[in-house]
Design an enzyme around this catalytic site. Sequence first.
Site, short mmCIF file in Angstrom:
data_model
loop_
_atom_site.label_atom_id
_atom_site.label_comp_id
_atom_site.label_asym_id
_atom_site.label_seq_id
_atom_site.Cartn_x
_atom_site.Cartn_y
_atom_site.Cartn_z
N GLY A 130 14.00 11.95 6.84
CA GLY A 130 13.05 12.50 7.94
C GLY A 130 13.23 14.09 7.73
N CYS A 131 12.33 15.03 8.31
CA CYS A 131 12.22 16.33 8.16
C CYS A 131 13.43 16.91 8.96
CB CYS A 131 10.95 16.88 8.74
SG CYS A 131 9.55 16.20 7.67
#
Length: 383
Positions: A357-358
Amino acid sequence: MDSTKKIIAEVFNEIAEGIESGTFSKKVKIGLTTFGSEHGIEEMIKAAEMAKSKYGDFDVVLIGPKVDCDLEVVEAEDAEDGHKKMVELLEKKQLDGCVTQHFDFPIGVSTVGKLVTPALGKELILATTTGTTSTNRVEGMIKNAISGIAVAKAVGIKEPTVGILNVDGARAVERSLMELQHGGYDIKFAESLRADGGAVMRGNDILTGTPDVMICDSLTGNLMVKIFSSFTTGGNYETLGYGYGPGIGENYDKLINIVSRASGAPLICEALRYCATCAKNHVLIKASTEFKLANTAGLNNIIDKLLAKDKPSVSEKVEIPTKKVVTFAIPGIDILDLDDACKSLWREDIYSESGMGCTGPVILVNEQDGDKAIEVLKKTGYK
């Protein structure tokens, strides 16, 4: 006369391709999730309205709370619901692409960003900026080059030049890409503007945009996008460039472009434009084609040789449980431990996948297995 015939032939070919692809008379639809911005939902609406006013050759669909505006809105209760709606719309082909602030891409997929360089105002494609193409740094950067080339071609650069940012592993990446070139893959290396030249680029080359495509690891690329997008504002409001770009992988099938929670309306407007261009020019198909060409030129053999020295003499084989839909993300696992952490869950008959994920690496499991998976990871020392 011959030149006239050639022009007419080219026009008819474009018409035929447009009809075949379904894009000749149909505007592409690009979604924009409106929850999650540090600047509020109003900033997201402003970005969409800017895109509609500035361009107009694509439609924007807002995914979020009901708002009073002239744009189509798909209502969602919160950020999590918005992401579920986004994926559903993409899978049903009701959207051609989407711009969002966060997404858990699987390992093997990372985003290809685009900057506007300060020295000459040139656009520079940065591969990559979020996600992880591989847990092996050099392998990841090799594949990032192929992803970057695919995106460059999708935005209209027919023969993109490639540079490799001088970070750890750059020389090994250069050797591998040259071997791939000798195997028949069409890759054109840029020359550094510094006196010693070469395809390995310095920081100066980022400022000027020496190559069309700059290759780096995603953490370095993420840092570059943040600096270049907000250096005029003090850092809390990103205004310049096109964001972190579309997630690209060898067989990835969803066009999802990433922007930051700190991104402002001017940048998000251009991110929508970037996503629309990638959708119109079938960037995911182009990526698949580029990887096929690279594989034909010996990519897999190059990667196998690269990884062989890192493999233990005896490798433990763990049977993978029956596949399930994985939507529950477990953060806090070091990227170097992702593969082993997944195996620890497989041993307990919990199907899992690694992702990025970010905010960092994640383990993805089925919603019903979430609590049990966390207990197993704690017991085995991965969390």
